[in-house]
Design a protein around this motif. Structure first.
Motif, PDB file in Angstrom:
ATOM      1  N   MET A   1       0.839  -1.198   0.000  1.00 50.60           N
ATOM      2  CA  MET A   1       0.000   0.000   0.000  1.00 50.60           C
ATOM      3  C   MET A   1       0.869   1.241   0.000  1.00 50.60           C
ATOM      4  O   MET A   1       1.966   1.247   0.520  1.00 50.60           O
ATOM      5  CB  MET A   1      -0.913   0.019   1.229  1.00 50.60           C
ATOM      6  N   THR A   2       0.372   2.318  -0.600  1.00 49.81           N
ATOM      7  CA  THR A   2       1.085   3.579  -0.534  1.00 49.81           C
ATOM      8  C   THR A   2       0.983   4.141   0.871  1.00 49.81           C
ATOM      9  O   THR A   2       0.095   3.791   1.636  1.00 49.81           O
ATOM     10  CB  THR A   2       0.486   4.587  -1.529  1.00 49.81           C
ATOM     11  N   GLU A   3       1.888   5.022   1.214  1.00 51.90           N
ATOM     12  CA  GLU A   3       1.892   5.565   2.563  1.00 51.90           C
ATOM     13  C   GLU A   3       0.688   6.462   2.796  1.00 51.90           C
ATOM     14  O   GLU A   3       0.189   6.575   3.902  1.00 51.90           O
ATOM     15  CB  GLU A   3       3.195   6.341   2.807  1.00 51.90           C
ATOM     16  N   HIS A   4       0.229   7.125   1.734  1.00 53.90           N
ATOM     17  CA  HIS A   4      -0.890   8.044   1.944  1.00 53.90           C
ATOM     18  C   HIS A   4      -1.691   8.167   0.655  1.00 53.90           C
ATOM     19  O   HIS A   4      -1.154   8.170  -0.432  1.00 53.90           O
ATOM     20  CB  HIS A   4      -0.379   9.429   2.350  1.00 53.90           C
ATOM     21  N   THR A   5      -2.962   8.207   0.775  1.00 53.65           N
ATOM     22  CA  THR A   5      -3.817   8.549  -0.352  1.00 53.65           C
ATOM     23  C   THR A   5      -4.923   9.463   0.146  1.00 53.65           C
ATOM     24  O   THR A   5      -5.462   9.261   1.228  1.00 53.65           O
ATOM     25  CB  THR A   5      -4.429   7.298  -1.009  1.00 53.65           C
ATOM     26  N   PHE A 233      -2.404 -13.092  -8.084  1.00 56.07           N
ATOM     27  CA  PHE A 233      -2.737 -12.553  -9.397  1.00 56.07           C
ATOM     28  C   PHE A 233      -2.865 -11.027  -9.327  1.00 56.07           C
ATOM     29  O   PHE A 233      -2.358 -10.308 -10.206  1.00 56.07           O
ATOM     30  CB  PHE A 233      -4.045 -13.179  -9.885  1.00 56.07           C
ATOM     31  N   ALA A 234      -3.530 -10.536  -8.296  1.00 55.46           N
ATOM     32  CA  ALA A 234      -3.678  -9.084  -8.132  1.00 55.46           C
ATOM     33  C   ALA A 234      -2.327  -8.406  -7.969  1.00 55.46           C
ATOM     34  O   ALA A 234      -2.102  -7.300  -8.478  1.00 55.46           O
ATOM     35  CB  ALA A 234      -4.575  -8.789  -6.936  1.00 55.46           C
ATOM     36  N   LYS A 235      -1.420  -9.056  -7.269  1.00 52.96           N
ATOM     37  CA  LYS A 235      -0.107  -8.465  -6.982  1.00 52.96           C
ATOM     38  C   LYS A 235       0.670  -8.158  -8.258  1.00 52.96           C
ATOM     39  O   LYS A 235       1.419  -7.164  -8.320  1.00 52.96           O
ATOM     40  CB  LYS A 235       0.701  -9.390  -6.087  1.00 52.96           C
ATOM     41  N   VAL A 236       0.493  -8.978  -9.285  1.00 53.93           N
ATOM     42  CA  VAL A 236       1.174  -8.733 -10.556  1.00 53.93           C
ATOM     43  C   VAL A 236       0.818  -7.340 -11.071  1.00 53.93           C
ATOM     44  O   VAL A 236       1.692  -6.560 -11.488  1.00 53.93           O
ATOM     45  CB  VAL A 236       0.796  -9.813 -11.587  1.00 53.93           C
ATOM     46  N   HIS A 248      -0.779   7.429  -8.139  1.00 57.28           N
ATOM     47  CA  HIS A 248      -2.172   7.006  -8.265  1.00 57.28           C
ATOM     48  C   HIS A 248      -2.502   5.979  -7.182  1.00 57.28           C
ATOM     49  O   HIS A 248      -1.687   5.127  -6.860  1.00 57.28           O
ATOM     50  CB  HIS A 248      -2.426   6.368  -9.635  1.00 57.28           C
ATOM     51  N   TRP A 249      -3.718   6.050  -6.645  1.00 56.18           N
ATOM     52  CA  TRP A 249      -4.139   5.039  -5.689  1.00 56.18           C
ATOM     53  C   TRP A 249      -4.687   3.816  -6.428  1.00 56.18           C
ATOM     54  O   TRP A 249      -5.002   3.875  -7.615  1.00 56.18           O
ATOM     55  CB  TRP A 249      -5.154   5.577  -4.686  1.00 56.18           C
ATOM     56  N   ILE A 250      -4.794   2.701  -5.683  1.00 52.77           N
ATOM     57  CA  ILE A 250      -5.230   1.430  -6.274  1.00 52.77           C
ATOM     58  C   ILE A 250      -6.301   0.807  -5.390  1.00 52.77           C
ATOM     59  O   ILE A 250      -6.170   0.742  -4.166  1.00 52.77           O
ATOM     60  CB  ILE A 250      -4.049   0.451  -6.418  1.00 52.77           C
ATOM     61  N   THR A 251      -7.352   0.333  -6.039  1.00 53.85           N
ATOM     62  CA  THR A 251      -8.417  -0.394  -5.347  1.00 53.85           C
ATOM     63  C   THR A 251      -8.889  -1.528  -6.240  1.00 53.85           C
ATOM     64  O   THR A 251      -8.423  -1.709  -7.357  1.00 53.85           O
ATOM     65  CB  THR A 251      -9.585   0.558  -4.993  1.00 53.85           C
ATOM     66  N   THR A 252      -9.795  -2.336  -5.746  1.00 52.29           N
ATOM     67  CA  THR A 252     -10.576  -3.235  -6.576  1.00 52.29           C
ATOM     68  C   THR A 252     -11.956  -3.351  -5.959  1.00 52.29           C
ATOM     69  O   THR A 252     -12.178  -2.935  -4.819  1.00 52.29           O
ATOM     70  CB  THR A 252      -9.910  -4.619  -6.736  1.00 52.29           C
ATOM     71  N   ASN A 253     -12.896  -3.914  -6.707  1.00 50.68           N
ATOM     72  CA  ASN A 253     -14.292  -3.878  -6.288  1.00 50.68           C
ATOM     73  C   ASN A 253     -14.883  -5.272  -6.152  1.00 50.68           C
ATOM     74  O   ASN A 253     -14.415  -6.226  -6.752  1.00 50.68           O
ATOM     75  CB  ASN A 253     -15.127  -3.077  -7.295  1.00 50.68           C
ATOM     76  N   GLY A 254     -15.927  -5.354  -5.333  1.00 49.26           N
ATOM     77  CA  GLY A 254     -16.663  -6.604  -5.193  1.00 49.26           C
ATOM     78  C   GLY A 254     -16.363  -7.295  -3.885  1.00 49.26           C
ATOM     79  O   GLY A 254     -15.317  -7.082  -3.259  1.00 49.26           O
ATOM     80  N   LEU A 255     -17.286  -8.125  -3.457  1.00 52.69           N
ATOM     81  CA  LEU A 255     -17.137  -8.901  -2.226  1.00 52.69           C
ATOM     82  C   LEU A 255     -17.717 -10.285  -2.517  1.00 52.69           C
ATOM     83  O   LEU A 255     -18.921 -10.509  -2.376  1.00 52.69           O
ATOM     84  CB  LEU A 255     -17.886  -8.222  -1.077  1.00 52.69           C
ATOM     85  N   PHE A 256     -16.846 -11.193  -2.928  1.00 44.05           N
ATOM     86  CA  PHE A 256     -17.306 -12.491  -3.400  1.00 44.05           C
ATOM     87  C   PHE A 256     -16.584 -13.619  -2.674  1.00 44.05           C
ATOM     88  O   PHE A 256     -15.624 -13.401  -1.946  1.00 44.05           O
ATOM     89  CB  PHE A 256     -17.124 -12.601  -4.917  1.00 44.05           C
ATOM     90  N   GLY A 257     -17.054 -14.831  -2.909  1.00 46.64           N
ATOM     91  CA  GLY A 257     -16.625 -15.978  -2.133  1.00 46.64           C
ATOM     92  C   GLY A 257     -15.193 -16.413  -2.400  1.00 46.64           C
ATOM     93  O   GLY A 257     -14.603 -16.112  -3.437  1.00 46.64           O
ATOM     94  N   GLU A 266      -5.061  -5.315   2.789  1.00 48.16           N
ATOM     95  CA  GLU A 266      -3.888  -4.982   3.597  1.00 48.16           C
ATOM     96  C   GLU A 266      -2.599  -5.054   2.791  1.00 48.16           C
ATOM     97  O   GLU A 266      -1.716  -4.205   2.941  1.00 48.16           O
ATOM     98  CB  GLU A 266      -3.788  -5.941   4.786  1.00 48.16           C
ATOM     99  N   GLU A 267      -2.483  -6.053   1.927  1.00 48.51           N
ATOM    100  CA  GLU A 267      -1.222  -6.285   1.236  1.00 48.51           C
ATOM    101  C   GLU A 267      -1.114  -5.557  -0.097  1.00 48.51           C
ATOM    102  O   GLU A 267      -0.001  -5.256  -0.542  1.00 48.51           O
ATOM    103  CB  GLU A 267      -1.029  -7.788   0.999  1.00 48.51           C
ATOM    104  N   GLN A 268      -2.265  -5.256  -0.752  1.00 45.39           N
ATOM    105  CA  GLN A 268      -2.183  -4.773  -2.125  1.00 45.39           C
ATOM    106  C   GLN A 268      -2.844  -3.423  -2.378  1.00 45.39           C
ATOM    107  O   GLN A 268      -2.417  -2.705  -3.289  1.00 45.39           O
ATOM    108  CB  GLN A 268      -2.821  -5.812  -3.073  1.00 45.39           C
ATOM    109  N   LEU A 269      -3.871  -3.070  -1.643  1.00 46.19           N
ATOM    110  CA  LEU A 269      -4.717  -1.944  -2.030  1.00 46.19           C
ATOM    111  C   LEU A 269      -4.553  -0.751  -1.099  1.00 46.19           C
ATOM    112  O   LEU A 269      -4.073  -0.888   0.025  1.00 46.19           O
ATOM    113  CB  LEU A 269      -6.188  -2.372  -2.043  1.00 46.19           C
ATOM    114  N   ASP A 270      -5.003   0.399  -1.580  1.00 44.35           N
ATOM    115  CA  ASP A 270      -5.077   1.576  -0.711  1.00 44.35           C
ATOM    116  C   ASP A 270      -6.381   1.587   0.076  1.00 44.35           C
ATOM    117  O   ASP A 270      -6.431   2.108   1.186  1.00 44.35           O
ATOM    118  CB  ASP A 270      -4.950   2.855  -1.543  1.00 44.35           C
ATOM    119  N   PHE A 271      -7.423   1.062  -0.497  1.00 43.27           N
ATOM    120  CA  PHE A 271      -8.705   0.888   0.182  1.00 43.27           C
ATOM    121  C   PHE A 271      -9.523  -0.089  -0.645  1.00 43.27           C
ATOM    122  O   PHE A 271      -9.194  -0.396  -1.793  1.00 43.27           O
ATOM    123  CB  PHE A 271      -9.456   2.223   0.356  1.00 43.27           C
ATOM    124  N   PHE A 272     -10.585  -0.586  -0.054  1.00 43.82           N
ATOM    125  CA  PHE A 272     -11.444  -1.579  -0.703  1.00 43.82           C
ATOM    126  C   PHE A 272     -12.658  -0.882  -1.297  1.00 43.82           C
ATOM    127  O   PHE A 272     -13.112   0.157  -0.795  1.00 43.82           O
ATOM    128  CB  PHE A 272     -11.889  -2.611   0.329  1.00 43.82           C
TER     129      PHE A 272
END
Length: 690
Positions: A1-5, A233-236, A248-257, A266-272
């Protein structure tokens, strides 16, 4: 994650837009009208791989360059989507190994979306190429502020059985267990002679003599593997964007199984980010459910999102009737509902709300998934409603943005029990029912609650934010988790368990200990015997003793689905209710154990609203608005708070007016008017009181 967004430092209203779907002469007017509505951010690009790379190694950015330049002229900020959810036809034809395979071994062909598998080395390579090219091209574009990687991980399908997945699963297992002996022990393969003698014998779950009946311990590991595959896969993509476009900040969308969205964030995104369609709660409603919450029930899902990101983005907010050509036939929001759902998302922590979509597509699977505009592009009711929301948020947004949701009660969840419970009918269905019934009981009594995921890194400090933790049917419970809960309770916390608690380890194997296993010491009881409640001639009931200290009279409630018959083992454990029928009538059904300065409750059945209400009253849970507001059951109370004090969100989910009473003067943040005494809240109405 970036230090600040600063993406969520302000409250933003946005919309999804697909310039590739429309004639270019429409763009200027579209972006102009967006800005006039108060929209400031636009999501684009997440399905446009065939535009960005029309053939392998040939890249084209001209269409989106012109669209983004037009949006920038109107002061709009852009979220760029990576298009990896929809590999183009040239790709899947040339490299069929990238396609997913279902449980029965059938290849999932090109033609819809999300038809790829995460572990194909070739697909990862091709995704990395297109993401790198996009990031290099757009890193300095003045309109772009952030990226959404892929779209809705594990939507449509959340199981993967390609050859690449079987191979990657073996590697994952070798890292996890180190040896076949350890794997055989963890999966209990001595049962039915399933013991493996070579790694080549190990696969993801496959067809058995009884259909889809995999080894349950394998199946739990399979879901853990799928989650790790998504995150890898997301980490790539994330690593490339971080390197090339660090501003630029980074997110992704959805809440699936089958995805640990907490770890992903925690490991990849700035926020969900989340896609909020409250009408799914209505169309998927169980017809046998008592007193259903309908779209209000969506607040519980938003609570889950908030557990991932305390402040988050709703990347798709329902703005119209929804459905694909052949499924999901959702009706149009009634007047006021779109506004209500917008504030429902904001009340629960969304600081960015992006409507889906600007204009209804005229073709394709989603040509009935309506957005703000209809095909004809004329002014309509939804546009007028959005304009009003835009005006309100222009005034109220700065006050709301710095606040965070406030709750003193948490409904506790964890991924292991959710994934294992999908297959294990001896507790999985109860896990979902009790959680829903507790949420109903709390929200109808205007007691805000959080969803809290217990994870390996969860700390005592995180638990101590809450007066009480509701953790029903946690079959899988490690000794480490039990020790953490013991520490929480010993220092004054309250924890509430239910039947089928604590009897499995993290492999999903049963402890050779008296039930409730890891939770036995905290609860001060054992389970004398247990039974499914099936085939009984009359429903099982339980009798609750009177609680004079809290003013709760003696009463009876149902004891549905499954019953643990309890035996007190500690002098500090007291019986609160006994079974009133069947062969175990008179035996303990509910206990409370004093443990240090706190208490642990064990409820021997599956919760309904009435039994949850019994415990709410007996542990003295009150609405934080008690003495300030009188609210009818159909109005939800949510509280966001900062150093400037609380904001009370009042959301009326009924078409009918609701009568509320304010015992002290408050300011309605949306209108600026002072309100006090008896107030009428219109159907689907919203008040934000400060």
């Amino acid at each position: 994650m970036t230090e600040h967004t600063n993406a969520l430092d302000r409250l933003s209203l946005g919309v999804c837009y697909y310039p590739e779907h429309w004639k270019e002469e429409l763009w200027e007017d579209d972006f102009r009208r967006m800005a006039e509505l108060g929209i400031s951010i636009v999501r684009v690009g997440e399905f446009a791989w065939s535009i960005f790379e029309p053939e392998e190694g040939v890249f084209s950015f001209e269409l989106f360059d012109r669209a983004l330049d037009t949006a920038h002229r109107h002061g709009l900020r852009i979220i760029m989507g990576t298009p990896t959810a929809t590999p183009p036809a040239w790709l899947t034809q040339k490299y069929p190994e990238v396609l997913n395979v279902n449980f029965n071994g059938q290849t999932i062909e090109h033609g819809l979306r999300r038809h790829y598998n995460y572990n194909s080395p070739k697909y990862r390579e091709l995704c990395a190429i297109v993401v790198r090219k996009m990031a290099e091209h757009y890193r300095d574009h003045p309109a772009i502020v952030g990226w959404q990687i892929d779209n809705e991980f594990n939507c449509e399908i959340s199981e993967f059985y390609s050859e690449a997945d079987h191979a990657a699963f073996r590697v994952w297992l070798q890292r996890k267990y180190g040896s076949l002996a350890a794997l055989n022990e963890a999966w209990g393969t001595v049962f039915w002679s399933q013991t493996y003698t070579d790694w080549s014998q190990v696969h993801l779950s496959r067809q058995t003599t009884a259909g889809k009946q995999p080894n349950p311990h394998l199946y739990l590991d399979e879901k853990r593997f799928i989650s790790d595959s998504v995150i890898d896969f997301a980490k790539v993509q994330v690593d490339l964007i971080r390197e090339i476009a660090p501003n630029h900040w980074i997110t992704t969308n959805g809440l699936f199984g089958h995805l640990d969205s907490h770890r992903l964030t925690e490991e990849q995104l700035d926020f969900f980010s989340y896609d909020s369609y409250p009408q799914f709660s209505t169309i998927s409603q169980n017809p046998d459910e008592q007193n259903p919450l309908a779209d209000r029930g969506w607040s519980q899902t938003l609570s889950t999102v908030r557990s991932i990101s305390p402040q988050f983005c709703v990347m798709e907010q329902q703005a119209g009737p929804g459905g694909w050509v052949n499924r999901m036939d959702m009706p149009s929001p009634k007047p006021g509902q779109m506004r209500l759902w917008t504030y429902q998302s904001i009340a629960h922590g969304a600081n960015m709300v992006v409507y889906f979509r600007w204009r209804t597509a005229a073709f394709g699977h989603e040509m009935y998934w309506h957005g703000l505009n209809d095909y004809h592009n004329r002014e309509n009711r939804r546009i007028r409603e959005a304009r009003g929301i835009g005006r309100e948020l222009a005034e109220a947004g700065p006050r709301i943005a710095s606040t965070s949701y406030k709750a003193e009660i948490a409904i506790v969840r964890d991924y292991d029990n959710e994934w294992d419970g999908e297959y294990d009918m001896w507790y999985g269905p109860f896990y979902w029912k009790s959680r829903n019934e507790w949420f109903k009981a709390l929200t109808r009594r205007h007691i805000p609650s959080d969803n809290l995921y217990l994870r390996k890194g969860t700390t005592l400090t995180e638990l101590q934010r809450y007066k009480a933790l509701i953790y029903p049917h946690a079959a899988i419970m490690t000794d480490e988790t039990a020790a953490l809960l013991e520490e929480y309770v010993s220092q004054g916390g309250i924890v509430v368990f239910a039947c089928r608690t604590g009897y499995k380890d993290e492999r999903a194997q049963c402890y050779m200990r008296p039930f409730p296993g890891a939770a036995a010491k905290l609860c001060g009881i054992s389970v004398e015997e247990f039974t499914m409640v099936k085939g009984t001639r009359t429903p099982v009931r339980m009798s609750w003793l009177a609680d004079e200290a809290n003013g709760v009279p003696a009463s009876e409630t149902a004891a549905d689905s499954f019953n643990d018959v309890l035996l007190t083992e500690s002098e500090s454990a007291e019986v609160i209710a006994t079974y009133a029928s069947d062969y175990y009538a008179g035996k303990p059904a509910v206990t409370r154990n004093t443990f240090g300065q706190g208490e642990a409750w064990y409820y021997g059945a599956v919760f309904d609203d009435a039994s949850a209400a019994q415990i709410i009253a007996r542990i003295g849970l009150l609405s934080p608005a008690d003495g300030v507001l009188e609210l009818p059951p159909q109005v939800e109370l949510a509280i966001r708070e900062d150093a400037g004090g609380p904001l009370y969100f009042l959301l009326n989910y009924a078409e009918e007016e609701a009568a509320i009473t304010l015992r002290e003067a408050k300011t309605d943040l949306l209108t600026g008017r002072t309100v006090e005494g008896a107030v009428t809240l219109e159907g689907f109405g919203v008040l934000i009181l400060s």
